[in-house]
Design a protein around this motif. Structure first.
Motif, PDB file in Angstrom:
ATOM      1  N   GLY A 101       0.604  -1.302  -0.128  1.00 47.66           N
ATOM      2  CA  GLY A 101       0.174  -0.130   0.035  1.00 47.66           C
ATOM      3  C   GLY A 101       0.952   1.198  -0.061  1.00 47.66           C
ATOM      4  O   GLY A 101       2.106   1.016  -0.045  1.00 47.66           O
ATOM      5  N   TRP A 102       0.031   2.395  -0.049  1.00 48.90           N
ATOM      6  CA  TRP A 102       0.738   3.930  -0.093  1.00 48.90           C
ATOM      7  C   TRP A 102      -0.037   4.661   0.879  1.00 48.90           C
ATOM      8  O   TRP A 102      -1.049   4.500   1.345  1.00 48.90           O
ATOM      9  CB  TRP A 102       0.311   4.352  -1.457  1.00 48.90           C
ATOM     10  CG  TRP A 102       1.461   3.727  -2.517  1.00 48.90           C
ATOM     11  CD1 TRP A 102       0.850   2.951  -3.169  1.00 48.90           C
ATOM     12  CD2 TRP A 102       2.515   4.050  -2.989  1.00 48.90           C
ATOM     13  NE1 TRP A 102       2.049   2.476  -4.110  1.00 48.90           N
ATOM     14  CE2 TRP A 102       3.029   3.399  -3.786  1.00 48.90           C
ATOM     15  CE3 TRP A 102       3.647   4.961  -2.192  1.00 48.90           C
ATOM     16  CZ2 TRP A 102       4.207   3.309  -4.501  1.00 48.90           C
ATOM     17  CZ3 TRP A 102       5.130   5.045  -2.803  1.00 48.90           C
ATOM     18  CH2 TRP A 102       5.297   4.037  -3.922  1.00 48.90           C
ATOM     19  N   TYR A 103       0.926   5.291   1.769  1.00 47.36           N
ATOM     20  CA  TYR A 103       0.216   5.989   2.856  1.00 47.36           C
ATOM     21  C   TYR A 103       1.148   7.377   2.642  1.00 47.36           C
ATOM     22  O   TYR A 103       1.984   7.670   1.635  1.00 47.36           O
ATOM     23  CB  TYR A 103       0.831   5.599   4.195  1.00 47.36           C
ATOM     24  CG  TYR A 103       0.134   4.458   4.689  1.00 47.36           C
ATOM     25  CD1 TYR A 103       0.341   3.182   4.130  1.00 47.36           C
ATOM     26  CD2 TYR A 103      -0.781   4.429   5.675  1.00 47.36           C
ATOM     27  CE1 TYR A 103      -0.292   2.059   4.541  1.00 47.36           C
ATOM     28  CE2 TYR A 103      -1.509   3.535   6.422  1.00 47.36           C
ATOM     29  CZ  TYR A 103      -1.187   2.151   5.746  1.00 47.36           C
ATOM     30  OH  TYR A 103      -1.739   1.195   6.274  1.00 47.36           O
ATOM     31  N   ARG A 104       0.429   8.426   2.854  1.00 50.32           N
ATOM     32  CA  ARG A 104       1.028   9.790   2.828  1.00 50.32           C
ATOM     33  C   ARG A 104       0.996  10.578   4.316  1.00 50.32           C
ATOM     34  O   ARG A 104       0.332  10.403   4.967  1.00 50.32           O
ATOM     35  CB  ARG A 104       0.247  10.679   1.622  1.00 50.32           C
ATOM     36  CG  ARG A 104      -0.946  11.036   2.011  1.00 50.32           C
ATOM     37  CD  ARG A 104      -1.649  11.615   0.819  1.00 50.32           C
ATOM     38  NE  ARG A 104      -3.096  11.943   1.188  1.00 50.32           N
ATOM     39  CZ  ARG A 104      -3.825  12.447   0.034  1.00 50.32           C
ATOM     40  NH1 ARG A 104      -3.470  12.490  -1.250  1.00 50.32           N
ATOM     41  NH2 ARG A 104      -5.164  12.915   0.447  1.00 50.32           N
ATOM     42  N   GLN A 105       2.195  11.621   4.399  1.00 48.94           N
ATOM     43  CA  GLN A 105       1.980  12.478   5.459  1.00 48.94           C
ATOM     44  C   GLN A 105       2.419  13.869   4.974  1.00 48.94           C
ATOM     45  O   GLN A 105       3.438  14.272   4.452  1.00 48.94           O
ATOM     46  CB  GLN A 105       3.042  11.950   6.287  1.00 48.94           C
ATOM     47  CG  GLN A 105       2.994  12.649   7.684  1.00 48.94           C
ATOM     48  CD  GLN A 105       3.871  11.994   8.941  1.00 48.94           C
ATOM     49  OE1 GLN A 105       4.756  11.142   8.474  1.00 48.94           O
ATOM     50  NE2 GLN A 105       3.573  12.343  10.040  1.00 48.94           N
ATOM     51  N   ALA A 106       1.382  14.775   5.329  1.00 48.32           N
ATOM     52  CA  ALA A 106       1.564  16.025   5.051  1.00 48.32           C
ATOM     53  C   ALA A 106       2.111  16.659   6.251  1.00 48.32           C
ATOM     54  O   ALA A 106       2.032  16.365   7.236  1.00 48.32           O
ATOM     55  CB  ALA A 106       0.290  16.868   4.453  1.00 48.32           C
ATOM     56  N   PRO A 107       2.860  18.057   5.975  1.00 46.28           N
ATOM     57  CA  PRO A 107       3.358  18.648   6.966  1.00 46.28           C
ATOM     58  C   PRO A 107       2.646  19.069   8.251  1.00 46.28           C
ATOM     59  O   PRO A 107       1.260  19.535   7.866  1.00 46.28           O
ATOM     60  CB  PRO A 107       3.920  19.779   6.507  1.00 46.28           C
ATOM     61  CG  PRO A 107       4.336  19.617   5.192  1.00 46.28           C
ATOM     62  CD  PRO A 107       3.047  18.555   4.754  1.00 46.28           C
TER      63      PRO A 107
END
Length: 121
Positions: A35-41
């Motif tokens: 899978g793919w996860y993301r993290q924004a500031p």
């Protein structure tokens, strides 16, 4: 040990497209979920999309209809095709894999190093 190597991030204008790739290598018996996860500031890491070995997928509501996820089991690689990108998609994207290692009796979760996606005009 298993390594996840991501590629494909970069800068794109709103409405544009990018394709992320993540290749797994090492002591792999099988890969269960990728899978793919993301993290924004300033925000927590969140699930973007994931896919089982049998091809069952699920997506975050915010990307449904715009992103697709696929995998090549022979290459131990997962792809994230991102279309109609928005500024709010800007984040570091991390690949994740649930891997049965060695002879297959032990499952370990691995993360990639992350790749930056920036959507801006």
């Amino acid at each position: 040990q298993v390594q996840l190597v991501e590629s494909g991030g970069g800068l794109v204008q709103p409405g544009g497209s990018l394709r992320l790739s993540c290749a797994a290598s090492g002591s792999i018996f099988s890969i269960n979920v990728m899978g793919w996860y993301r993290q924004a500031p300033g925000k927590q890491r969140e699930l973007v999309a994931r896919i089982t070995g049998g091809g069952i997928t699920n997506f975050a509501d915010s990307v449904k209809g715009r992103f697709t996820i696929s995998r090549d089991n022979a290459k131990n690689t997962v792809y994230l095709q991102m279309n109609s990108l928005k500024p709010e998609d800007t984040a570091v994207y991390y690949c994740n894999a649930d891997v049965s290692v060695g002879t297959g009796f032990v499952r370990v979760e691995y993360w990639g190093q992350g790749t930056q996606v920036t959507v801006s005009s």
